[in-house]
Design a protein around this motif. Structure first.
Motif, PDB file in Angstrom:
ATOM      1  N   PRO A   1       0.832  -1.210   0.000  1.00  0.00           N
ATOM      2  CA  PRO A   1       0.000   0.000   0.000  1.00  0.00           C
ATOM      3  C   PRO A   1       0.862   1.253   0.000  1.00  0.00           C
ATOM      4  N   ASN A   2       0.294   2.341  -0.496  1.00  0.00           N
ATOM      5  CA  ASN A   2       0.997   3.618  -0.439  1.00  0.00           C
ATOM      6  C   ASN A   2       1.079   4.141   0.988  1.00  0.00           C
ATOM      7  N   GLU A   3       0.049   3.808   1.783  1.00  0.00           N
ATOM      8  CA  GLU A   3      -0.003   4.254   3.173  1.00  0.00           C
ATOM      9  C   GLU A   3      -0.619   3.161   4.031  1.00  0.00           C
ATOM     10  N   HIS A   4      -0.364   3.253   5.333  1.00  0.00           N
ATOM     11  CA  HIS A   4      -0.991   2.367   6.316  1.00  0.00           C
ATOM     12  C   HIS A   4      -1.427   3.235   7.482  1.00  0.00           C
ATOM     13  N   VAL A   5      -2.694   3.087   7.884  1.00  0.00           N
ATOM     14  CA  VAL A   5      -3.212   3.831   9.029  1.00  0.00           C
ATOM     15  C   VAL A   5      -3.974   2.867   9.929  1.00  0.00           C
ATOM     16  N   PRO A   6      -4.095   3.199  11.198  1.00  0.00           N
ATOM     17  CA  PRO A   6      -4.795   2.295  12.120  1.00  0.00           C
ATOM     18  C   PRO A   6      -6.273   2.074  11.788  1.00  0.00           C
TER      19      PRO A   6
ATOM     20  N   GLY B   1      -3.891   1.626 -10.685  1.00  0.00           N
ATOM     21  CA  GLY B   1      -3.096   2.844 -10.564  1.00  0.00           C
ATOM     22  C   GLY B   1      -3.609   3.886  -9.596  1.00  0.00           C
ATOM     23  N   TYR B   2      -4.407   3.479  -8.612  1.00  0.00           N
ATOM     24  CA  TYR B   2      -4.914   4.414  -7.618  1.00  0.00           C
ATOM     25  C   TYR B   2      -4.017   4.396  -6.385  1.00  0.00           C
ATOM     26  N   HIS B   3      -4.055   5.472  -5.629  1.00  0.00           N
ATOM     27  CA  HIS B   3      -3.368   5.558  -4.341  1.00  0.00           C
ATOM     28  C   HIS B   3      -4.085   4.599  -3.385  1.00  0.00           C
ATOM     29  N   THR B   4      -3.339   3.818  -2.601  1.00  0.00           N
ATOM     30  CA  THR B   4      -3.971   2.838  -1.712  1.00  0.00           C
ATOM     31  C   THR B   4      -3.585   3.081  -0.257  1.00  0.00           C
ATOM     32  N   ILE B   5      -4.582   2.883   0.618  1.00  0.00           N
ATOM     33  CA  ILE B   5      -4.378   3.021   2.057  1.00  0.00           C
ATOM     34  C   ILE B   5      -4.897   1.759   2.721  1.00  0.00           C
ATOM     35  N   LEU B   6      -4.021   1.079   3.435  1.00  0.00           N
ATOM     36  CA  LEU B   6      -4.381  -0.120   4.179  1.00  0.00           C
ATOM     37  C   LEU B   6      -4.733   0.265   5.605  1.00  0.00           C
ATOM     38  N   VAL B   7      -5.873  -0.230   6.094  1.00  0.00           N
ATOM     39  CA  VAL B   7      -6.266  -0.021   7.486  1.00  0.00           C
ATOM     40  C   VAL B   7      -6.209  -1.352   8.223  1.00  0.00           C
TER      41      VAL B   7
END
Length: 175
Positions: free
Chosen positions: A7-12, A130-136
């Motif tokens: 993922p591009n980011e990981h948040v809680p 090709g989208y920005h991804t955020i894993l929670v």
């Protein structure tokens, strides 16, 4: 190949997805998973916190579309009180539902972010188009049968990423 799962980011949690930060990145739309991302997989209705989150996104001009592999009845029951657009039986990680959601929102690729709790469906699917991804972090540790199987594969992929220094966070990180 395994980088497609990164993922591009990981948040809680979904509540750590900040509309001001999204706007600063040019994001105008969110494609979000439902089960274990917005609410526990066995919770039928949106919580007050989720209703507030949807309202906050709306107040910032960010569209939210729920894209779920679950059946129509489940996704519709959850989405309608929120006035949220939705796609059910999405067959994630296949690209069709992700592209359909973006087109419904009338946005370009760079204006969309995918938020979800699974590498094998949400992150892989978002990355493939090709989208920005955020894993929670999943809301609860229990899952349906197929998701339990996916989680075993996810653990292996995350361990590989950790060993290679591609991620520094733990899957269970909740602030």
């Amino acid at each position: 190949m395994l980088n497609k799962f990164l993922p591009n980011e990981h948040v809680p949690s979904i509540f750590d997805v900040d509309p001001s930060e999204l706007k600063n990145k040019g994001i105008k739309g969110i494609i979000t998973d439902l089960d274990n991302t917005l609410v526990a997989w066995n919770v039928e209705d949106a919580t007050e916190d989720i209703k507030d989150w949807f309202q906050k996104m709306n107040d910032h001009g960010i569209q939210v579309t729920i894209v779920s592999n679950n059946k129509e009845a489940r996704v519709k029951l959850f989405s309608q009180p929120l006035n949220a657009t939705f796609i059910y039986s999405a067959r994630k990680p296949l690209a069709k539902a992700f592209k359909k959601a973006r087109k419904q929102m009338k946005l370009r690729k760079g204006e969309v972010v995918v938020v979800g709790d699974q590498l094998l469906t949400d992150v892989l699917g978002g990355n493939m188009v090709g989208y920005h991804t955020i894993l929670v972090v999943p809301i609860v540790e229990t899952d349906g049968l197929l998701t339990k199987f996916n989680r075993q594969i996810e653990r292996r992929i995350l361990n590989w990423m950790r060993r290679k220094g591609k991620i520094t966070w733990d899957r269970s990180d909740r602030s």
